[in-house]
Scaffold this motif. Sequence first.
Motif, PDB file in Angstrom:
ATOM      1  N   GLY A  60      98.338  49.782  84.844  1.00  0.00           N
ATOM      2  CA  GLY A  60      99.368  48.772  83.754  1.00  0.00           C
ATOM      3  C   GLY A  60      99.278  48.441  82.360  1.00  0.00           C
ATOM      4  O   GLY A  60      99.741  48.244  81.746  1.00  0.00           O
ATOM      5  N   LEU A  61      97.794  49.093  81.960  1.00  0.00           N
ATOM      6  CA  LEU A  61      97.582  49.460  80.072  1.00  0.00           C
ATOM      7  C   LEU A  61      98.137  49.593  79.912  1.00  0.00           C
ATOM      8  O   LEU A  61      98.389  49.731  78.735  1.00  0.00           O
ATOM      9  CB  LEU A  61      95.907  49.180  80.306  1.00  0.00           C
ATOM     10  CG  LEU A  61      95.172  48.919  78.976  1.00  0.00           C
ATOM     11  CD1 LEU A  61      95.160  48.384  78.581  1.00  0.00           C
ATOM     12  CD2 LEU A  61      93.597  49.447  79.140  1.00  0.00           C
ATOM     13  N   ASP A  62      97.882  51.419  80.565  1.00  0.00           N
ATOM     14  CA  ASP A  62      98.619  52.072  80.108  1.00  0.00           C
ATOM     15  C   ASP A  62     100.168  52.573  79.562  1.00  0.00           C
ATOM     16  O   ASP A  62     100.936  52.475  78.571  1.00  0.00           O
ATOM     17  CB  ASP A  62      98.394  53.999  80.785  1.00  0.00           C
ATOM     18  CG  ASP A  62      97.021  54.261  80.625  1.00  0.00           C
ATOM     19  OD1 ASP A  62      96.182  53.507  79.985  1.00  0.00           O
ATOM     20  OD2 ASP A  62      96.046  55.116  81.346  1.00  0.00           O
ATOM     21  N   THR A  89      96.214  35.733  77.956  1.00  0.00           N
ATOM     22  CA  THR A  89      96.614  36.154  78.685  1.00  0.00           C
ATOM     23  C   THR A  89      95.174  36.899  79.490  1.00  0.00           C
ATOM     24  O   THR A  89      93.895  36.804  78.863  1.00  0.00           O
ATOM     25  CB  THR A  89      97.092  37.153  78.106  1.00  0.00           C
ATOM     26  OG1 THR A  89      97.922  38.263  79.105  1.00  0.00           O
ATOM     27  CG2 THR A  89      96.562  37.764  76.765  1.00  0.00           C
ATOM     28  N   TYR A  90      95.322  37.982  80.521  1.00  0.00           N
ATOM     29  CA  TYR A  90      94.004  38.632  80.813  1.00  0.00           C
ATOM     30  C   TYR A  90      94.082  39.744  79.048  1.00  0.00           C
ATOM     31  O   TYR A  90      95.141  40.371  78.915  1.00  0.00           O
ATOM     32  CB  TYR A  90      94.390  39.710  81.858  1.00  0.00           C
ATOM     33  CG  TYR A  90      93.448  40.437  82.390  1.00  0.00           C
ATOM     34  CD1 TYR A  90      92.775  40.227  83.091  1.00  0.00           C
ATOM     35  CD2 TYR A  90      93.875  41.832  82.536  1.00  0.00           C
ATOM     36  CE1 TYR A  90      91.368  40.689  82.988  1.00  0.00           C
ATOM     37  CE2 TYR A  90      92.793  43.343  83.266  1.00  0.00           C
ATOM     38  CZ  TYR A  90      91.400  42.180  83.416  1.00  0.00           C
ATOM     39  OH  TYR A  90      90.415  43.271  83.718  1.00  0.00           O
ATOM     40  N   ILE A  91      92.765  40.203  79.439  1.00  0.00           N
ATOM     41  CA  ILE A  91      92.624  40.432  77.860  1.00  0.00           C
ATOM     42  C   ILE A  91      93.637  42.364  78.272  1.00  0.00           C
ATOM     43  O   ILE A  91      93.308  42.839  76.878  1.00  0.00           O
ATOM     44  CB  ILE A  91      90.649  41.430  77.429  1.00  0.00           C
ATOM     45  CG1 ILE A  91      90.126  41.490  76.355  1.00  0.00           C
ATOM     46  CG2 ILE A  91      90.539  41.799  79.078  1.00  0.00           C
ATOM     47  CD1 ILE A  91      89.461  41.485  76.321  1.00  0.00           C
ATOM     48  N   ALA A 134     105.184  39.897  75.500  1.00  0.00           N
ATOM     49  CA  ALA A 134     105.230  38.359  76.515  1.00  0.00           C
ATOM     50  C   ALA A 134     104.934  38.584  77.797  1.00  0.00           C
ATOM     51  O   ALA A 134     105.081  39.369  78.277  1.00  0.00           O
ATOM     52  CB  ALA A 134     106.773  37.855  76.637  1.00  0.00           C
ATOM     53  N   VAL A 135     104.378  37.886  78.530  1.00  0.00           N
ATOM     54  CA  VAL A 135     103.258  38.193  79.567  1.00  0.00           C
ATOM     55  C   VAL A 135     103.364  36.893  80.342  1.00  0.00           C
ATOM     56  O   VAL A 135     103.682  35.794  80.194  1.00  0.00           O
ATOM     57  CB  VAL A 135     101.702  38.024  79.108  1.00  0.00           C
ATOM     58  CG1 VAL A 135     100.805  38.636  80.371  1.00  0.00           C
ATOM     59  CG2 VAL A 135     101.303  38.920  77.798  1.00  0.00           C
ATOM     60  N   HIS A 136     103.588  37.388  81.675  1.00  0.00           N
ATOM     61  CA  HIS A 136     104.548  36.917  82.687  1.00  0.00           C
ATOM     62  C   HIS A 136     103.451  36.103  83.406  1.00  0.00           C
ATOM     63  O   HIS A 136     103.147  36.971  84.917  1.00  0.00           O
ATOM     64  CB  HIS A 136     105.615  37.523  83.488  1.00  0.00           C
ATOM     65  CG  HIS A 136     106.967  38.118  82.817  1.00  0.00           C
ATOM     66  ND1 HIS A 136     107.516  37.348  81.335  1.00  0.00           N
ATOM     67  CD2 HIS A 136     107.326  39.117  83.465  1.00  0.00           C
ATOM     68  CE1 HIS A 136     108.319  38.124  81.169  1.00  0.00           C
ATOM     69  NE2 HIS A 136     108.981  39.156  82.403  1.00  0.00           N
TER      70      HIS A 136
END
Length: 367
Positions: A60-62, A89-91, A134-136
Amino acid sequence: MQVKFLDLLKVNEPYFPELMQSTQEFLESGWYILGNEVKAFEKEYAAYCGTPYCVGVSNGLDALRLIFEGYKVLGKLKEGDEVIVPANTYIASILSVTQSRLKPVLVEPDAETYNISPEEVLKAITSKTRAVLAVHLYGQLADMEALQEICKNHSLLLVEDAAQAHGATCRNGKLAGNLSDAAGHSFYPGKNLGALGDAGAITTSDEELVGAVQALRNYGSHKKYYNMYEGFNMRLDENQAAWLRIRLKGLDNENNRRRELAKVYNEKLNKEKLILPLEAKYGKHVYHIYPVLHPERDNLQKHLLENGIQTMVHYPVPPHKQEAFKHWSNYSFPLTEKIHNQELSLPISPVHTNEEIEYVVNVMNQF
Ligand SMILES: Cc1ncc(COP(=O)(O)O)c(C=O)c1O
């Protein structure tokens, strides 16, 4: 009674027989990187999300990183551009911005959904702003209709971090991953659509971006040993893709089961000191996490554990208070900090039984 936070073996086991069959085919294919399984998963996941394109990547980070790097090689972003991100959010969301040498501008969440506040986004826009991430969070969509409007009016790119919200739907029927210019998905094993290791994807309707990220995930190359960009090795594995194709078929049922269990919590938990997650009017929550807020979170967690119930905290320390970002330690985001101080994630997964959830309710209500 013992209630695990998440029993991954129990979640995954029903899919094992189909995996055995598909693994046999994978082994015998003689092709182990970027082959038919990745292609088929990309097609099926794009169809699921309702986007014309999906690109399978390593995690997901990539996925988020590749979106930003992709926009950079296309000339739509450049080093130092500002990207508005949620403080809550998560870092990983924020690392995708800093690692792409863009400048994250942190803003507070909405008090009810814990997701980025469109009003705060508006206030944070400057002449250097080029994108909004935007983070869900927890399985609930951010207010994408409001964010789409803001981004359109200010000519900003809108990117979704859909890591925690596979299958969440907006009231217009569109799914997470199809509500922005490009979306990053994580298939970390504990996610609603979880792989058997690291895996991720990008969904988008931007054909140019697809070309860029397809090359960037594979050393910047479209043609073997010809490199257009200084790319990465961020490919999705064939065997993870094969597994995800099998798991995807069960995702909607699993999300519905999560919603049934959330309903039990919503109806039966004593709300006196507890703040329950609110489902926004604009979308359908998929309860990757069932987050409650309690002023005595740590004692509540201890009480649950003493009664055999595992819980988690998502997350104990906000990104701006992490050692990794110590240059932000003077930042103050009171709402984000309150959420981090009070949040407790109750067990919720497609394999929890009603009896287990009723037991959690009883132990919670005793506190
Ligand atoms: C909100 C969010 N964004 C990004 C990520 C990064 O995903 P991954 O662990 O697959 O790199 C995660 C999960 O870990 C996440 O929860």
